[in-house]
Design an enzyme around this catalytic site. Structure first.
Site, short mmCIF file in Angstrom:
data_model
loop_
_atom_site.label_atom_id
_atom_site.label_comp_id
_atom_site.label_asym_id
_atom_site.label_seq_id
_atom_site.Cartn_x
_atom_site.Cartn_y
_atom_site.Cartn_z
N ASP A 463 -16.52 -20.41 -8.68
CA ASP A 463 -15.54 -21.55 -9.50
C ASP A 463 -16.08 -21.85 -10.76
O ASP A 463 -15.38 -22.11 -11.84
CB ASP A 463 -15.70 -23.05 -8.53
N CYS A 510 -25.40 -19.37 -4.67
CA CYS A 510 -24.56 -18.80 -3.68
C CYS A 510 -23.22 -18.09 -3.92
O CYS A 510 -22.42 -17.85 -3.30
CB CYS A 510 -24.37 -19.99 -2.63
C1 PEP Z 1 -18.36 -20.69 -5.47
O1 PEP Z 1 -17.44 -21.37 -6.03
O2 PEP Z 1 -19.21 -19.94 -6.41
C2 PEP Z 1 -18.61 -20.97 -4.25
C3 PEP Z 1 -19.69 -20.34 -3.67
O3 PEP Z 1 -17.91 -21.65 -3.28
P1 PEP Z 1 -16.43 -21.02 -2.83
O4 PEP Z 1 -16.30 -19.66 -3.24
O5 PEP Z 1 -16.40 -21.41 -1.43
O6 PEP Z 1 -15.40 -21.76 -3.64
MG MG Z 2 -16.62 -22.89 -4.87
#
Ligand code: PEP
Ligand code: MG
Length: 591
Positions: A463, A510
């Protein structure tokens, strides 16, 4: 792969999940319903066909009534939209015209319905008033619901496909992708989507090859065509020649051998050449994936995307259900950190019973914003997490934080949940570490302030890149702008890492950037302490860490941050680490 012979067709898309599969294509339409069939109805069968349509509408109405009845009082306003759908189902424009079309054109109900929807939807789309425009979406939703009953939804849902196939779809929602049965589905190809989309992320968790963003794949590939899907290069070959097939088989074996070779060393620690040990954790969407993380040598769970427990069902899970789910994960890793992220619904992870239509869902009432607006939903989840925390080492992670006020309000509700558990005499971890996702640029900019309120940062590059670059992470048209090594992104990462170091809190990552070997020197150079990725990439990332020297990566990072274009950054990465980490392959995510 050569484009040989007259019948072989090569299509290019975005490599969403690595690996190669070869098999027969199985086309599914949006939401996993088979592509709409068309056939003629004989005169004597017309009444029967109309009855079949009426029965499907009745089932759709009954289904909606049931959902509405099961919606808790406090969420009743969400059910209003469904009441509108019930009205639309009986509307002359849709219902009456479909019956007339079956009658006059002697065609099957599915085709008649599709024809009517295609003729009335543009009327709504062309309206100025945004309320009326949205009614066009409602018509589409209602027709999807009837269609599912007409085509016997239960028999055609992705989860129930009963042959070994390669899925080909216009788009797969994250919820649909998470229903994939690995014994049946070898891989998939979609017209839409990008590498950082949740659909791609789930494919990587499932360890099946996937190519997304292939223009008109569903038009060019036909049911039962033999196709080769190469999720590493982003290539799809329809009706491959003998030679192409043989080459694909060889690359498939090489890929699997390489993966197995890394996996054998997955349990060894990820220690740099100069002795710094990094934790390499796993990202999971479903509780059962924790086993794969453990088997691949994960040092814990760095991200548990809990929203998937709220999908593919008709109402909110209870505290007890959530508690059991979280406990299942923790009990597989009682001695290792398990990072449970609170509900990150909406955006591309809309949940029918909890979502209202929004103009820009990705920028709307999602994740922590939703939870703070619906404290009863948040408190139920917090209590479940706290209760499960009694069985291991749980950390709490808050998604989509964009201001310090949101952190304070979340902590207030957490304290309330702890108090209520004390009163109920239910065991829970006394002090639970609380972290925030850094995935909205405002949070990255305010990292020094946020660092004083919480225990750790976890950077969500998926994001963060999307919002920094103002691009939709699932849109293949702008995928060329989606690049973790954009200098603006690197500067933000540096800023967050520095804020963490100054305030003495650990900084983790992450987002998907943490799952690519070539980026490990950057992440080590920034001083990140934990990287979290899908299970299959854990051994690969550990391997990359072992090849590096921390002091050198710091110097490299200083040089990298002076570069002002992606091209210069990429060339410095390749000249310094290309040979060591990825045999000189391009780092661009579209490859
Ligand atoms: C991100 O946005 O990098 C993340 C780990 O969350 P998601 O991919 O679930 O939006
Ligand atoms: Mg995210």
């Amino acid at each position: 792969m050569p484009d040989k012979g007259s019948s072989e067709i090569v299509l290019h898309g975005i490599g969403g999940s690595p690996g190669i599969c070869i098999g027969k294509a199985y086309l599914v339409d949006k939401e996993g319903v088979d592509v709409v069939p068309k056939y003629t109805i004989l005169n004597i069968k017309l009444e029967e066909e109309k009855k079949r349509f009426k029965a499907a509408v009745k089932k759709a109405i009954d289904e909606l009534h049931k959902i509405i009845a099961e919606t808790p009082e406090e969420l009743r306003e969400n059910a209003q939209i469904l009441e509108t759908h019930v009205v639309l189902l009986k509307d002359k424009m849709l219902y009456g015209r479909t019956i007339d079309t079956i009658e006059c054109e002697h065609i099957n109900a599915e085709w008649a319905l599709r024809k009517v929807v295609l003729s009335i939807k543009p009327l709504f789309d062309g309206m100025q008033d945004s309320y009326l425009k949205d009614r066009g979406e409602d018509v589409a939703n209602v027709s999807d619901r009837i269609m599912k009953h007409l085509t016997g939804a239960e028999g055609t849902r992705i989860g129930t496909i009963d042959k070994r196939v390669v899925l080909v779809a216009r788009d797969l929602s994250p919820a649909e992708t998470s229903q994939i049965n690995l014994e049946r589905i070898m891989g998939f190809v979609t017209d839409r989507g990008g590498r950082a989309s949740h659909t791609s992320i789930i494919a990587r968790s499932l360890e099946i090859p996937a190519v997304l963003g292939v223009e008109k794949a569903t038009r060019k590939i036909r049911n039962d065509d033999v196709i080769v899907v190469d999720g590493t290069s982003g290539m799809v070959v329809i009706n491959p020649s003998e030679e192409t097939l043989a080459a694909a088989e060889t690359r498939k074996s090489e890929f699997e051998a390489r993966r197995a070779q890394y996996a054998r060393r997955g349990h060894l620690p990820a220690k740099t050449k100069d002795g710094l040990q990094l934790a390499v954790m796993g990202n999971i969407e479903k509780p059962e994936e924790v086993m794969a993380v453990r088997e691949r040598g994960g040092d814990g769970i760095g991200l548990y995307r809990t929203e998937f427990q709220y999908m593919a069902r008709k109402n909110f899970p209870s505290e007890e259900e959530l508690f059991e789910n979280y406990k299942d994960v923790i009990e597989v890793m009682p001695d290792k950190p398990v990072t449970i992220r609170t509900l990150d619904i909406n955006g591309d992870k809309a949940v029918a019973y909890a979502s209202e239509p929004e103009e820009n869902p990705v920028l709307g009432l999602r994740a922590i914003r939703y939870c703070l607006k619906k404290p009863e939903v948040f408190l139920t989840q917090l209590r479940a997490i706290l209760r499960a925390s009694h069985y291991g080492q749980v950390r709490l992670l808050l998604p989509m934080i964009s201001s310090v006020e949101e952190v304070r309000e979340s902590k207030r509700l957490l304290a309330q949940a702890i108090d209520s558990l004390k009163k109920d005499g239910l065991p829970h971890q006394k002090k639970i570490p609380v972290g925030v996702m850094i995935e909205v640029p405002s949070a990255a900019i305010m990292a020094d302030v946020l660092a004083q309120e919480i225990d750790f940062f976890s950077i969500g590059t998926n994001d963060l890149i999307q919002f920094t670059m103002a691009i939709d992470r699932s849109n293949r048209q702008v995928a060329y702008l989606y690049n973790p090594i954009n200098p603006a992104v690197l500067r933000l990462l540096k800023h967050v890492a520095q804020a963490g170091a100054r305030h003495n809190i650990p900084v983790f990552m992450c987002g998907e950037m943490a799952g690519e070997g070539i980026y490990v020197p950057i992440l080590l150079g920034l001083g990140l302490q934990e990287l979290s990725t899908n299970a299959q990439s854990i051994p690969l990332i550990k391997n990359a860490v072992r090849l590096l020297n921390i002091e050198q990566t710091k110097k490299f990072m200083d040089r990298l941050l002076k570069q002002t274009t992606i091209q210069k950054i990429e060339s410095l990465m390749q000249s310094t680490y290309g040979d060591l980490l990825n045999n000189g392959q391009s780092t661009h995510w579209e490859r």
